[in-house]
Scaffold this motif. Sequence first.
Motif, short mmCIF file in Angstrom:
data_model
loop_
_atom_site.label_atom_id
_atom_site.label_comp_id
_atom_site.label_asym_id
_atom_site.label_seq_id
_atom_site.Cartn_x
_atom_site.Cartn_y
_atom_site.Cartn_z
N HIS A 62 3.90 12.72 -0.39
CA HIS A 62 3.40 11.73 -1.35
C HIS A 62 4.50 11.26 -2.28
O HIS A 62 4.49 10.12 -2.74
N ASN A 104 -4.38 11.92 -2.52
CA ASN A 104 -5.74 12.30 -2.14
C ASN A 104 -6.44 12.98 -3.30
O ASN A 104 -5.88 13.85 -3.95
N GLY A 128 -0.91 6.68 -2.00
CA GLY A 128 -1.87 7.33 -1.11
C GLY A 128 -2.25 8.75 -1.48
O GLY A 128 -2.54 9.57 -0.60
N ASP A 136 -9.57 1.99 6.26
CA ASP A 136 -8.37 1.14 6.28
C ASP A 136 -8.73 -0.30 6.70
O ASP A 136 -8.19 -1.26 6.15
N GLN A 149 2.03 8.78 10.85
CA GLN A 149 0.76 8.04 10.92
C GLN A 149 0.93 6.71 11.66
O GLN A 149 0.09 5.81 11.55
N TYR A 202 -11.27 7.53 8.59
CA TYR A 202 -10.07 7.08 7.87
C TYR A 202 -9.69 5.66 8.32
O TYR A 202 -9.36 4.79 7.51
N ASP A 229 0.88 -1.17 0.00
CA ASP A 229 0.00 0.00 0.00
C ASP A 229 0.91 1.22 0.00
O ASP A 229 1.63 1.46 0.96
N1 ARG Z 1 -4.08 9.38 1.80
C1 ARG Z 1 -3.26 9.35 2.99
C2 ARG Z 1 -2.56 10.68 3.19
O1 ARG Z 1 -2.37 11.44 2.27
C3 ARG Z 1 -2.21 8.27 2.92
C4 ARG Z 1 -2.74 6.88 2.82
C5 ARG Z 1 -1.86 5.90 3.47
N2 ARG Z 1 -2.33 4.52 3.39
C6 ARG Z 1 -3.21 4.00 4.21
N3 ARG Z 1 -3.58 2.75 4.02
N4 ARG Z 1 -3.72 4.66 5.23
O2 ARG Z 1 -2.18 10.97 4.31
#
Ligand code: ARG
Length: 581
Positions: free
Chosen positions: A130, A121, A119, A326, A350, A322, A116
């Motif tokens: 990113h 957005n 990510g 997941d 995260q 979120y 994964d």
């Molecule tokens: N979209 C998220 C961001 O920009 C990152 C995603 C990471 N992957 C996940 N499975 N949570 O912070």
Amino acid sequence: MSIIKDLENRINEEIKTIGYDHNFKLAVSNRLDLGEYQINDCMNLAKVYHESPIEIAKKVVAKLEEMNIFENINIAGPGFINLSLNKDFVVNSVNLMNEDIYNNIDKLEKKKIVIDYGGANIAKQLHVGHLRSANIGEAIKRLAKTLGYEVIGDAHLGDYGRPLGLVIREIKERYPDLEYFNPEYKGDYSEVELPITNEDLESIYPYASTRGKEDESYMDDAREITSKIQKHERGYYELWKKITDISKADVKKIYDKLGVEFELWNGEADAVEYLDELLKAFRDKNLTVLSEGAEIVNVEKEDDNTPMPPLLLIKSNGTISYATTDLATILQRRKEVNPDEIWYVVDSRQSLHLEQVFRASRLAKLVDDDVKLIHIPFGTMNGKDGKPFKTRDGGVMSLKNLMKLVYDVTYNKITNESLSEEQKKNIADITSIATLKYADLIPFVGTDYIFDMDKFSELEGKTGPYILYSTVRMNSLLTKAKDIEYKEYKMYQNKTDKDIILTLLKLPSVLSHSLEIKSLNEITDYLYELTSKYNKFYQEFRVLDEENKDLQESWLVLTKLVYDVNTLLLDILSIKVPEKM
Ligand code: ARG
């Protein structure tokens, strides 16, 4: 099996015949004056076999001498063995690698991995974080594939949260008459125009986000819209889909430039079809608690020494979080791919979020206990001031902006006047991406680092341009030599070319260890080491003018081999090589 591993096995077989059953290791020596390799195991064996280390070393050396593989075998200090590879062994090794580089790469047992990464957005600009996820993730994926795993990369687009609600709230403000906001509209939405480009989206989100922070009712609207999207209310849902398409097309373009490819382009929203099953898994096991209108899961453990907040499964307004997407995605991956492991290349900031998700997933048994969920946390790319990369006016640096900055610096450094404008642009394109990507993979994955544009775009030193330039030069030497037949490696001249071969022999351990630690820093180091050693050789010898034809042939084989290894490694890092520079 790789050459050195195979050799270690042979050594161990031999030494077993004199009674020592042990896993002797050939360690690369950092004292080349004493020997190329060391065997340091005799000390440990002394205790086991009640003999002095020196006695053991002497017997081991006698055996090693019989093998006809080593030269300069000597014992140092209390029982360290130094040794170097003899000519025949080295020559054979080069020919083995030249036949197929994979003859010197250790393959792993098959495993299926979902990785994964990326990510991005939807409807939000990509930022430098990113870049890191995409760049590191792509390289880890390719490394794992090279070593024999089946790996499925999933972009896991962020397409289901409040940002989309905010964006749509703002579009409604600007274009209230769009059919998307007309509950009476019964027509076909694919015929409804949306007067909005990706550039518009990029400015709408920051605007809406700021306004949402200042204006409570605006934010409430955005929340409600988010919930409407999640309930698939027709107009909002169709608008959401349209925005997703626009944004995705742009994200794809950027990833394409960066050499980042996904097997799966799933988004958070795609996991929602597993939501009911997910909720059932939690509720049936009585894992959820109601708290102020929200449904939460307690994931703390008795031995936690830092606070572990509960995971928010359903918010008080009925929308999902979120973490919920997941979790649903874990279920989706089990059902659709059934991997042995899932790797998450996600910002270290995260970590708590993913720890909550992993714990909740274990509690609800979303995957079997032996399916590993692994977070590969990466550090922050900082500017020269040591703070997260900012634009000159202090704003957040978008990835596009950063790419443009590096492109400009790179373009301005191209001085070769014989190149056409088009060639210059092409070289600047490829080289600037290499600058960015290579620099980003130099530090250990979890470490924060400073992106020093001037330093990393130099043609000298540990930089992308240096590696590319040298690789292009190897290729051009081979092109110039195309009328010379070179097939077999026969000899080396001295330490300079032998050292290149010793470095080539290290390749498999660099690859295996990199995958073990899931970081690319040893690969970028190794590329630099091999390239520098080759360049030293290139400066010392004139391959095309060499009169000893056996030596010339050997050098060309060696050049081809270094070139092949460089291109293999650059391909693992997904860095393109230009035709000329
Ligand atoms: N979209 C998220 C961001 O920009 C990152 C995603 C990471 N992957 C996940 N499975 N949570 O912070």
